[in-house]
Design a protein around this motif. Structure first.
Motif, mmCIF file in Angstrom:
data_model
loop_
_atom_site.group_PDB
_atom_site.id
_atom_site.type_symbol
_atom_site.label_atom_id
_atom_site.label_comp_id
_atom_site.label_asym_id
_atom_site.label_seq_id
_atom_site.Cartn_x
_atom_site.Cartn_y
_atom_site.Cartn_z
ATOM 1 N N MET A 1 -0.357 3.678 -6.130
ATOM 2 C CA MET A 1 -0.899 2.357 -6.333
ATOM 3 C C MET A 1 -1.614 1.922 -5.057
ATOM 4 O O MET A 1 -1.213 2.269 -3.954
ATOM 5 C CB MET A 1 0.226 1.384 -6.676
ATOM 6 N N LEU A 2 -2.658 1.147 -5.234
ATOM 7 C CA LEU A 2 -3.419 0.596 -4.120
ATOM 8 C C LEU A 2 -3.079 -0.881 -3.993
ATOM 9 O O LEU A 2 -3.124 -1.625 -4.965
ATOM 10 C CB LEU A 2 -4.926 0.770 -4.362
ATOM 11 N N HIS A 3 -2.726 -1.288 -2.781
ATOM 12 C CA HIS A 3 -2.417 -2.684 -2.494
ATOM 13 C C HIS A 3 -3.481 -3.225 -1.555
ATOM 14 O O HIS A 3 -3.761 -2.620 -0.522
ATOM 15 C CB HIS A 3 -1.036 -2.801 -1.837
ATOM 16 N N LEU A 4 -4.046 -4.363 -1.918
ATOM 17 C CA LEU A 4 -5.046 -5.038 -1.094
ATOM 18 C C LEU A 4 -4.404 -6.294 -0.539
ATOM 19 O O LEU A 4 -4.045 -7.204 -1.297
ATOM 20 C CB LEU A 4 -6.278 -5.399 -1.921
ATOM 21 N N ILE A 5 -4.212 -6.327 0.778
ATOM 22 C CA ILE A 5 -3.561 -7.474 1.408
ATOM 23 C C ILE A 5 -4.607 -8.240 2.205
ATOM 24 O O ILE A 5 -5.239 -7.699 3.103
ATOM 25 C CB ILE A 5 -2.408 -7.024 2.330
ATOM 26 N N SER A 20 6.905 3.649 -1.725
ATOM 27 C CA SER A 20 6.496 4.815 -0.936
ATOM 28 C C SER A 20 5.356 5.529 -1.642
ATOM 29 O O SER A 20 5.299 5.567 -2.874
ATOM 30 C CB SER A 20 7.662 5.780 -0.769
ATOM 31 N N GLY A 21 4.466 6.087 -0.853
ATOM 32 C CA GLY A 21 3.334 6.820 -1.406
ATOM 33 C C GLY A 21 2.137 5.943 -1.736
ATOM 34 O O GLY A 21 1.067 6.459 -2.057
ATOM 35 N N SER A 22 2.317 4.649 -1.651
ATOM 36 C CA SER A 22 1.219 3.734 -1.954
ATOM 37 C C SER A 22 0.219 3.682 -0.807
ATOM 38 O O SER A 22 0.536 4.013 0.327
ATOM 39 C CB SER A 22 1.759 2.320 -2.195
ATOM 40 N N SER A 23 -0.977 3.242 -1.138
ATOM 41 C CA SER A 23 -2.015 2.994 -0.137
ATOM 42 C C SER A 23 -2.165 1.496 0.023
ATOM 43 O O SER A 23 -2.096 0.744 -0.949
ATOM 44 C CB SER A 23 -3.342 3.603 -0.581
ATOM 45 N N ILE A 24 -2.362 1.062 1.276
ATOM 46 C CA ILE A 24 -2.484 -0.358 1.572
ATOM 47 C C ILE A 24 -3.753 -0.579 2.386
ATOM 48 O O ILE A 24 -3.966 0.094 3.391
ATOM 49 C CB ILE A 24 -1.274 -0.862 2.387
ATOM 50 N N GLU A 84 -14.034 4.134 -2.744
ATOM 51 C CA GLU A 84 -13.393 5.418 -3.027
ATOM 52 C C GLU A 84 -11.906 5.237 -3.324
ATOM 53 O O GLU A 84 -11.368 5.866 -4.239
ATOM 54 C CB GLU A 84 -13.573 6.378 -1.849
ATOM 55 N N LEU A 85 -11.245 4.377 -2.564
ATOM 56 C CA LEU A 85 -9.824 4.135 -2.799
ATOM 57 C C LEU A 85 -9.591 3.464 -4.155
ATOM 58 O O LEU A 85 -8.634 3.794 -4.857
ATOM 59 C CB LEU A 85 -9.230 3.273 -1.686
ATOM 60 N N THR A 86 -10.460 2.527 -4.523
ATOM 61 C CA THR A 86 -10.280 1.856 -5.816
ATOM 62 C C THR A 86 -10.514 2.815 -6.974
ATOM 63 O O THR A 86 -9.857 2.713 -8.010
ATOM 64 C CB THR A 86 -11.192 0.619 -5.955
ATOM 65 N N VAL A 87 -11.402 3.760 -6.800
ATOM 66 C CA VAL A 87 -11.645 4.760 -7.846
ATOM 67 C C VAL A 87 -10.459 5.724 -7.944
ATOM 68 O O VAL A 87 -10.043 6.114 -9.032
ATOM 69 C CB VAL A 87 -12.962 5.533 -7.569
ATOM 70 N N ALA A 88 -9.880 6.077 -6.800
ATOM 71 C CA ALA A 88 -8.772 7.036 -6.763
ATOM 72 C C ALA A 88 -7.455 6.442 -7.262
ATOM 73 O O ALA A 88 -6.551 7.190 -7.639
ATOM 74 C CB ALA A 88 -8.589 7.564 -5.341
ATOM 75 N N HIS A 89 -7.333 5.119 -7.260
ATOM 76 C CA HIS A 89 -6.082 4.469 -7.662
ATOM 77 C C HIS A 89 -6.330 3.593 -8.887
ATOM 78 O O HIS A 89 -6.918 2.516 -8.767
ATOM 79 C CB HIS A 89 -5.540 3.605 -6.517
ATOM 80 N N LEU A 91 -4.241 1.791 -10.504
ATOM 81 C CA LEU A 91 -3.487 0.541 -10.422
ATOM 82 C C LEU A 91 -3.724 -0.110 -9.060
ATOM 83 O O LEU A 91 -3.535 0.517 -8.017
ATOM 84 C CB LEU A 91 -1.988 0.793 -10.605
ATOM 85 N N ILE A 92 -4.143 -1.384 -9.104
ATOM 86 C CA ILE A 92 -4.445 -2.109 -7.876
ATOM 87 C C ILE A 92 -3.729 -3.459 -7.920
ATOM 88 O O ILE A 92 -3.801 -4.175 -8.918
ATOM 89 C CB ILE A 92 -5.961 -2.324 -7.704
#
Length: 96
Positions: A1-5, A20-24, A84-89, A91-92
């Motif tokens: 999952m991609l998290h945008l903070i 764990s394993g998420s991208s932020i 690229e990250l939004t395409v790869a994930h 769930l955001i």
């Protein structure tokens, strides 16, 4: 999952909810919270073992922050990298 903070200050409760394993990606005012001299520096350093952390370069520049001032190993990306990250994930989650 991609998290945008984008919120500043970054709430510890938000970081606790990220698996764990998420991208932020830290963007907008949240880049102020990833300084190596900041209160969350130790926590973010620990998260690097099982999370992928990124900061948006344009937002760092707007806040007058150099890449050398943020927590080591947080990758600085541009808007193309964010896309690229939004395409790869598929769930955001946005945290503002």
């Amino acid at each position: 999952m991609l998290h945008l903070i984008s919120a500043s200050p970054i709430a510890s409760a938000v970081l606790e909810r990220i698996d764990s394993g998420s991208s932020i990606v830290f963007l907008e005012n949240a880049v102020l919270g990833i300084l190596r001299s900041g209160q969350l520096a130790g926590r973010l350093t620990g998260m690097l073992a099982d999370h992928h952390l990124y900061a948006l370069s344009d937002d760092l520049m707007i806040c007058g922050i150099e890449a050398e001032q943020i927590v080591d190993d947080i990758e600085v990306i541009d808007y193309a990298g964010l896309v690229e990250l939004t395409v790869a994930h598929p769930l955001i989650q946005s945290w503002s």
